[in-house]
Scaffold this motif. Sequence first.
Motif, PDB file in Angstrom:
ATOM      1  N   GLU A 106      51.145  29.509  20.914  1.00 12.74           N
ATOM      2  CA  GLU A 106      49.860  30.135  20.627  1.00 12.74           C
ATOM      3  C   GLU A 106      49.971  31.593  20.189  1.00 12.74           C
ATOM      4  N   THR A 107      50.874  32.344  20.789  1.00  7.12           N
ATOM      5  CA  THR A 107      50.994  33.763  20.442  1.00  7.12           C
ATOM      6  C   THR A 107      51.330  33.947  18.970  1.00  7.12           C
ATOM      7  N   ASP A 108      52.109  33.043  18.432  1.00  8.31           N
ATOM      8  CA  ASP A 108      52.558  33.175  17.045  1.00  8.31           C
ATOM      9  C   ASP A 108      51.691  32.409  16.043  1.00  8.31           C
ATOM     10  N   VAL A 109      51.186  31.241  16.424  1.00  8.98           N
ATOM     11  CA  VAL A 109      50.486  30.403  15.438  1.00  8.98           C
ATOM     12  C   VAL A 109      49.016  30.182  15.773  1.00  8.98           C
ATOM     13  N   GLY A 110      48.552  30.667  16.920  1.00 11.47           N
ATOM     14  CA  GLY A 110      47.166  30.442  17.317  1.00 11.47           C
ATOM     15  C   GLY A 110      46.982  29.108  18.008  1.00 11.47           C
ATOM     16  N   SER A 111      45.753  28.828  18.382  1.00 14.91           N
ATOM     17  CA  SER A 111      45.461  27.594  19.117  1.00 14.91           C
ATOM     18  C   SER A 111      44.406  26.725  18.436  1.00 14.91           C
TER      19      SER A 111
ATOM     20  N   SER B 272      56.032  36.040  15.239  1.00 17.10           N
ATOM     21  CA  SER B 272      55.152  36.755  14.317  1.00 17.10           C
ATOM     22  C   SER B 272      54.014  37.468  15.036  1.00 17.10           C
ATOM     23  N   GLY B 273      53.584  36.939  16.181  1.00 19.89           N
ATOM     24  CA  GLY B 273      52.458  37.521  16.889  1.00 19.89           C
ATOM     25  C   GLY B 273      51.152  37.430  16.127  1.00 19.89           C
ATOM     26  N   LEU B 274      51.024  36.440  15.224  1.00 17.99           N
ATOM     27  CA  LEU B 274      49.845  36.315  14.362  1.00 17.99           C
ATOM     28  C   LEU B 274      48.763  35.408  14.941  1.00 17.99           C
ATOM     29  N   GLY B 275      48.998  34.860  16.116  1.00 20.56           N
ATOM     30  CA  GLY B 275      48.102  33.838  16.650  1.00 20.56           C
ATOM     31  C   GLY B 275      46.660  34.269  16.780  1.00 20.56           C
ATOM     32  N   GLU B 276      46.407  35.442  17.355  1.00 23.24           N
ATOM     33  CA  GLU B 276      45.029  35.895  17.557  1.00 23.24           C
ATOM     34  C   GLU B 276      44.314  36.087  16.221  1.00 23.24           C
ATOM     35  N   GLU B 277      45.014  36.649  15.276  1.00 30.79           N
ATOM     36  CA  GLU B 277      44.422  36.842  13.947  1.00 30.79           C
ATOM     37  C   GLU B 277      44.084  35.504  13.302  1.00 30.79           C
TER      38      GLU B 277
END
Length: 347
Positions: free
Chosen positions: A156-161, A132-137
């Motif tokens: 992390e790239t998809d779900v964030g940290s 999804s690439g939603l991690g940062e958002e």
Amino acid sequence: MKWCRLILPVLAVTLAGILALVALSPPSPPPAKEAPTPAAPKGRHQHPSDNVWNVEYRGVRRPEQSVKEVLCQLKTRARLRTVDGTEEPFSSLGWSRLVPPVPLEKLHRGQGKQGEFKTCAVVSSSGAMLHSGLGEEIDSHDEVMRFNHAPTEGYETDVGSRTTVRLVNAQVVTQPAFKFRTSSLYKNVTLVAWESAPYDLDLSRWYAVGRLFRPYEERRLLDPAQPFYALHPGFFWRLWDVIQGDTRADISPNPPTSGFMGIAVMMALCERVHVYEYVPSPARQTALCHYYERGDNVACTLGGTDEWHPVRFEKRLVRRINVGDGSDRRRGVLTLPGFSTVKNCDV
């Protein structure tokens, strides 16, 4: 001494007679045992229509009600509640001193903030989170809620940290495989737990058959500084009522999913809630149940006729109250108003 020699034979004969009578007497029946309390359901091996919690909906079904009316129902009739120790059996057990001093609905004040959190993320565990690439958002929000044992490391790239709130069910708290006592997943976050309960809110029965309470007590005593709350059955069953009242169909007589409960919790804490892949985006819709483990089950994400939770009806309701635009929906993001922004409710 002569009188002793005379009386001892008499005593011996009398004792022998008593023992004989006892031996011939029928044994006393054992004390009656109290009927065991029905055990809590263990999960999906039970048929969804079994109605083990004796659910009896007496409300009005109004599928034609407006979005504003649905929001007002959620806000006023399904108010956020946690066990606060003021009701039996918890009051007798000293839970008023055990639970966190700051109620969950006022958690933002305990964090030294003014008013609600501005924006919050509710991150589903759906397989649609992959790629999804939603991690940062997701990480950009004031608060980030995740569920059960959903990890971030490696995704992390998809779900964030970031994780600030984690909502868990009783299985995660009690089963050794989830390492609730030791895993870093459950540390340095606000914990919110729930366990199925009778629809009539019989808290004594709930406590008698529940698995959640002893681990909860142990963790609160070991780490009283960590905010850890147990959702009150009056919260999640009133959520169920709102879902049932929004359709003429009979929904599954079991509590809502952790996902739906989490959405309602964050709507009570935040001005705006962004929900990620709870309703899968068209491009990433998948039968993969969770992004972090193998296992296809389309009903896990989309619901089905044999669903244990009322999944289809939850998602339909959430889609109805979405205030985001079509482009967000295509990205797998729904935007919901916090309850503080829902005004003039006359329900």
